[in-house]
Design a protein around this motif. Structure first.
Motif, PDB file in Angstrom:
ATOM      1  N   PHE A   1      52.781  20.440  43.293  1.00 43.31           N
ATOM      2  CA  PHE A   1      52.185  21.608  42.648  1.00 43.31           C
ATOM      3  C   PHE A   1      50.921  22.037  43.389  1.00 43.31           C
ATOM      4  CE2 PHE A   1      49.195  23.652  39.778  1.00 43.31           C
ATOM      5  CZ  PHE A   1      49.987  24.620  39.189  1.00 43.31           C
ATOM      6  N   PHE A   2      50.729  23.355  43.491  1.00 47.97           N
ATOM      7  CA  PHE A   2      49.446  23.867  43.998  1.00 47.97           C
ATOM      8  C   PHE A   2      49.043  25.075  43.156  1.00 47.97           C
ATOM      9  CE2 PHE A   2      52.190  26.985  45.844  1.00 47.97           C
ATOM     10  CZ  PHE A   2      51.408  28.126  45.967  1.00 47.97           C
ATOM     11  N   GLU A   3      47.753  25.353  43.153  1.00 45.21           N
ATOM     12  CA  GLU A   3      47.281  26.622  42.600  1.00 45.21           C
ATOM     13  C   GLU A   3      46.126  27.079  43.486  1.00 45.21           C
ATOM     14  OE1 GLU A   3      46.664  28.613  38.175  1.00 45.21           O
ATOM     15  OE2 GLU A   3      47.678  26.698  38.461  1.00 45.21           O
ATOM     16  N   GLY A   4      46.106  28.379  43.772  1.00 45.75           N
ATOM     17  CA  GLY A   4      45.076  28.916  44.660  1.00 45.75           C
ATOM     18  C   GLY A   4      44.485  30.187  44.094  1.00 45.75           C
ATOM     19  N   TRP A   5      43.194  30.398  44.336  1.00 49.57           N
ATOM     20  CA  TRP A   5      42.482  31.570  43.834  1.00 49.57           C
ATOM     21  C   TRP A   5      41.775  32.246  45.000  1.00 49.57           C
ATOM     22  CZ3 TRP A   5      42.863  26.819  41.708  1.00 49.57           C
ATOM     23  CH2 TRP A   5      43.304  26.722  40.379  1.00 49.57           C
ATOM     24  N   TYR A   6      41.694  33.571  44.932  1.00 43.99           N
ATOM     25  CA  TYR A   6      41.101  34.349  46.028  1.00 43.99           C
ATOM     26  C   TYR A   6      40.123  35.352  45.418  1.00 43.99           C
ATOM     27  CZ  TYR A   6      41.043  37.691  49.965  1.00 43.99           C
ATOM     28  OH  TYR A   6      40.660  38.533  50.978  1.00 43.99           O
ATOM     29  N   TYR A   7      38.872  35.289  45.852  1.00 41.43           N
ATOM     30  CA  TYR A   7      37.834  36.231  45.409  1.00 41.43           C
ATOM     31  C   TYR A   7      37.303  36.934  46.652  1.00 41.43           C
ATOM     32  CZ  TYR A   7      37.144  34.359  40.658  1.00 41.43           C
ATOM     33  OH  TYR A   7      37.294  34.003  39.337  1.00 41.43           O
ATOM     34  N   ARG A   8      37.052  38.232  46.534  1.00 39.98           N
ATOM     35  CA  ARG A   8      36.520  38.932  47.697  1.00 39.98           C
ATOM     36  C   ARG A   8      35.461  39.932  47.291  1.00 39.98           C
ATOM     37  NH1 ARG A   8      40.408  42.353  49.408  1.00 39.98           N
ATOM     38  NH2 ARG A   8      39.119  44.051  48.644  1.00 39.98           N
ATOM     39  N   VAL A   9      34.458  40.077  48.157  1.00 40.42           N
ATOM     40  CA  VAL A   9      33.465  41.130  47.955  1.00 40.42           C
ATOM     41  C   VAL A   9      33.265  41.842  49.294  1.00 40.42           C
ATOM     42  CG1 VAL A   9      31.510  39.546  48.312  1.00 40.42           C
ATOM     43  CG2 VAL A   9      31.147  41.640  47.060  1.00 40.42           C
ATOM     44  N   THR A  10      33.266  43.176  49.261  1.00 39.37           N
ATOM     45  CA  THR A  10      33.136  43.998  50.475  1.00 39.37           C
ATOM     46  C   THR A  10      31.790  44.698  50.441  1.00 39.37           C
ATOM     47  OG1 THR A  10      35.517  44.342  50.495  1.00 39.37           O
ATOM     48  CG2 THR A  10      34.205  45.872  51.785  1.00 39.37           C
ATOM     49  N   LEU A  11      31.086  44.646  51.562  1.00 31.33           N
ATOM     50  CA  LEU A  11      29.738  45.228  51.632  1.00 31.33           C
ATOM     51  C   LEU A  11      29.773  46.458  52.539  1.00 31.33           C
ATOM     52  CD1 LEU A  11      27.799  41.869  52.118  1.00 31.33           C
ATOM     53  CD2 LEU A  11      28.555  42.946  49.991  1.00 31.33           C
ATOM     54  N   PRO A  12      30.006  47.642  51.944  1.00 37.43           N
ATOM     55  CA  PRO A  12      30.193  48.838  52.777  1.00 37.43           C
ATOM     56  C   PRO A  12      28.973  49.175  53.626  1.00 37.43           C
ATOM     57  CG  PRO A  12      30.331  49.379  50.411  1.00 37.43           C
ATOM     58  CD  PRO A  12      30.164  47.902  50.515  1.00 37.43           C
ATOM     59  N   ASN A  13      27.766  48.814  53.161  1.00 35.40           N
ATOM     60  CA  ASN A  13      26.542  49.172  53.903  1.00 35.40           C
ATOM     61  C   ASN A  13      26.506  48.548  55.293  1.00 35.40           C
ATOM     62  OD1 ASN A  13      25.855  50.507  51.643  1.00 35.40           O
ATOM     63  ND2 ASN A  13      24.321  49.048  50.923  1.00 35.40           N
ATOM     64  N   CYS A  14      27.020  47.312  55.398  1.00 36.73           N
ATOM     65  CA  CYS A  14      26.992  46.672  56.719  1.00 36.73           C
ATOM     66  C   CYS A  14      28.392  46.500  57.291  1.00 36.73           C
ATOM     67  CB  CYS A  14      26.254  45.337  56.659  1.00 36.73           C
ATOM     68  SG  CYS A  14      27.007  44.155  55.541  1.00 36.73           S
ATOM     69  N   GLY A  15      29.420  46.982  56.566  1.00 36.41           N
ATOM     70  CA  GLY A  15      30.783  46.907  57.077  1.00 36.41           C
ATOM     71  C   GLY A  15      31.337  45.498  57.146  1.00 36.41           C
ATOM     72  N   GLN A  16      30.842  44.617  56.270  1.00 30.52           N
ATOM     73  CA  GLN A  16      31.318  43.237  56.288  1.00 30.52           C
ATOM     74  C   GLN A  16      31.977  42.875  54.959  1.00 30.52           C
ATOM     75  OE1 GLN A  16      31.509  41.568  58.911  1.00 30.52           O
ATOM     76  NE2 GLN A  16      29.900  42.249  60.301  1.00 30.52           N
ATOM     77  N   THR A  17      32.780  41.822  55.001  1.00 32.00           N
ATOM     78  CA  THR A  17      33.483  41.342  53.818  1.00 32.00           C
ATOM     79  C   THR A  17      33.381  39.830  53.757  1.00 32.00           C
ATOM     80  OG1 THR A  17      35.048  43.171  53.740  1.00 32.00           O
ATOM     81  CG2 THR A  17      35.780  41.118  52.780  1.00 32.00           C
ATOM     82  N   PHE A  18      33.256  39.298  52.544  1.00 34.70           N
ATOM     83  CA  PHE A  18      33.337  37.858  52.326  1.00 34.70           C
ATOM     84  C   PHE A  18      34.537  37.579  51.431  1.00 34.70           C
ATOM     85  CE2 PHE A  18      28.944  38.333  53.538  1.00 34.70           C
ATOM     86  CZ  PHE A  18      28.635  37.158  54.201  1.00 34.70           C
TER      87      PHE A  18
END
Length: 361
Positions: free
Chosen positions: A24-41
Motif C-alpha cells: 500500500f502507498f498513499e501520496g500527497w502533492y501540494y504546490r504554490v506558484t509565485l507569479p512575481n518571480c516566476g517560480q513554483t514550489f
C-alpha cells in the motif's frame, strides 16, 4: 482545527490505509506558484507499507523548488507518521525532542519541537527537511484559503475518478483535493526567503496497492490575466480489477463553474511526446477543450512510489508553456468561451516505455 470544510471537502480527503499488511502507498502533492518571480514550489509527501517491517516501509518528503531544483528526505520510521481518516490532515516526524505519539501540533509548537518533518491540512503546509550530505535545506509555512475543490463552487464536491472510485476498483486512486486556492506565508530555500500573499495553490493525492505503468499530467492555476482559472489534466495506464486500461481526463474550473471531460461523458484524445510536448483534446455534448503544453527545459527526475519502493520514475517541470481553449457547442457550431496561456504550467511524464510518443483516444 480541521473544521469548516464539510461541504467543500473533496471525497477521499482522509487517509485510505485499512490497517492490513497488503502492499500500500498513499501520496500527497501540494504546490504554490509565485507569479512575481516566476517560480513554483511543489511539496510531495508519501507513505509506503505503513504496517512496518517490509522492504519498502517508510515515508518521504520531496520538494521541487526554484528553477526545478530538487530536495528529498526519507523518514524510515512509519510509527512517526500520522494521518486522519476523515479529513485532510497528516504529518511525519523525523528529528524531534518529543517522545509522544505523533499528532498535529500548533505551528509554533511544530517549529519548536520538530527539527525535521512536516505537517499539512487543508488549511496549512509546514515543514523542514535537510540534505545531510550537502547541508541544503528547505523550511516552509503557509496558510491556504481553498477556492475550488473538484466541482462547481459552493456545492458538494465530487470524486476525480467518479463514483466508481469509492469501490476501489481502480488502482491507484486519484483525487484532486483543491484545484485552486490562495496561499500566504513563506518558504526558506537554503537561506533565500520567498514571502508571498494570495499566491495560487493546488493540492492532489493518490493511493492504492498497485502502481500505474505509465502516466502524464498537465496542471496550471496561474494564467496570464485570468486569476479565476484552473486546469488539471492527466492520463495513464492503470489496473482495473484484472485488466489494464488507458484513461485520461481534463478538468477546468473557470469563474465558479466546473467543466469536466472524463471517459464516461466525453471523448478524450491525447498525443504526448516522450518529453517536450503534451497535447489533449476533449469533447462532450455541450463543450470542447483543447490544450497544448510545451517545454524546452530538460525537467527534473522525481521519485514516486513503485512496486519496488520509492524510485526515480517521473520527470517534471514547473515552468512549462501552456495554451488552453474552451468552447461551447450549440447548433453544431462552437463558440470560444476562453482562450488563455501560461508560462508557469506543471508538466510531467512518468512510468515506463517513453521511447516513442503516446497517442490514444
Amino acid at each position: 482545527m480541521f473544521s469548516g470544510l464539510t461541504k467543500y471537502q473533496t471525497p477521499h480527503s482522509g487517509y485510505h490505509w485499512d490497517g492490513s499488511d497488503r502492499r500500500f502507498f498513499e501520496g500527497w502533492y501540494y504546490r504554490v506558484t509565485l507569479p512575481n518571480c516566476g517560480q513554483t514550489f511543489a511539496f510531495m509527501y508519501s507513505i509506503e507499507d505503513p504496517s512496518g517491517g517490509k522492504p519498502y516501509s517508510g515515508g518521504a518528503a520531496q520538494v521541487l523548488g526554484p528553477n526545478d531544483e530538487y530536495l528529498c528526505r526519507t523518514f524510515p520510521d512509519v510509527q512517526k507518521f500520522w494521518a486522519s481518516r476523515d479529513v485532510l490532515a497528516l504529518g511525519h516526524w523525523g528529528k524531534t525532542n518529543l517522545n509522544t505519539q505523533p499528532l498535529y501540533l500548533l505551528p509554533t509548537e511544530f517549529e519548536q519541537h520538530i527539527q525535521e518533518g512536516y505537517q499539512v491540512t487543508a488549511k496549512i503546509n509546514q515543514g523542514i527537511i535537510r540534505d545531510p550530505a550537502t547541508g541544503f535545506y528547505c523550511r516552509w509555512f503557509y496558510e491556504i484559503q481553498p477556492i475550488y475543490g473538484w466541482g462547481n463552487q459552493n456545492t458538494f464536491q465530487q470524486s476525480t475518478a467518479g463514483w466508481l472510485s469509492f469501490l476501489q476498483i481502480f488502482e491507484p486512486g486519484w483525487q484532486i483535493l483543491m484545484a485552486h486556492g490562495l496561499a500566504s506565508g513563506w518558504i526558506d530555500w537554503n537561506g533565500k526567503i520567498y514571502e508571498f500573499s494570495n499566491a495560487p495553490a493546488y493540492g492532489e493525492k493518490n493511493w492504492g496497492g498497485a502502481f500505474p505503468q505509465k502516466w502524464f499530467w498537465v496542471n496550471c492555476n496561474c494564467f496570464d490575466g485570468e486569476p479565476n482559472l484552473a486546469l488539471t489534466a492527466g492520463g495513464g495506464r492503470r489496473g482495473v480489477l484484472w485488466w489494464m486500461e488507458s484513461v485520461a481526463m481534463i478538468g477546468v474550473h473557470y469563474q465558479g463553474k466546473f467543466y469536466e471531460f472524463v471517459p464516461w461523458n466525453s471523448q478524450v484524445q491525447w498525443q504526448i511526446q516522450p518529453w517536450g510536448r503534451w497535447q489533449m483534446q476533449a469533447r462532450n455534448l455541450n463543450y470542447e477543450v483543447e490544450l497544448t503544453g510545451t517545454t524546452h527545459l530538460l525537467g527534473t527526475p522525481l521519485r514516486a512510489p513503485t512496486t519496488n519502493g520509492l524510485m526515480y520514475c517521473c520527470r517534471d517541470t514547473m515552468q512549462g508553456n501552456l495554451n488552453l481553449e474552451l468552447r461551447k457547442i450549440s447548433d453544431k457550431k462552437s463558440q470560444s468561451i476562453l482562450k488563455s496561456q501560461s508560462s508557469l504550467c506543471g508538466l510531467e511524464i512518468g512510468g515506463g516505455s517513453w521511447d516513442s510518443s503516446w497517442h490514444s483516444s
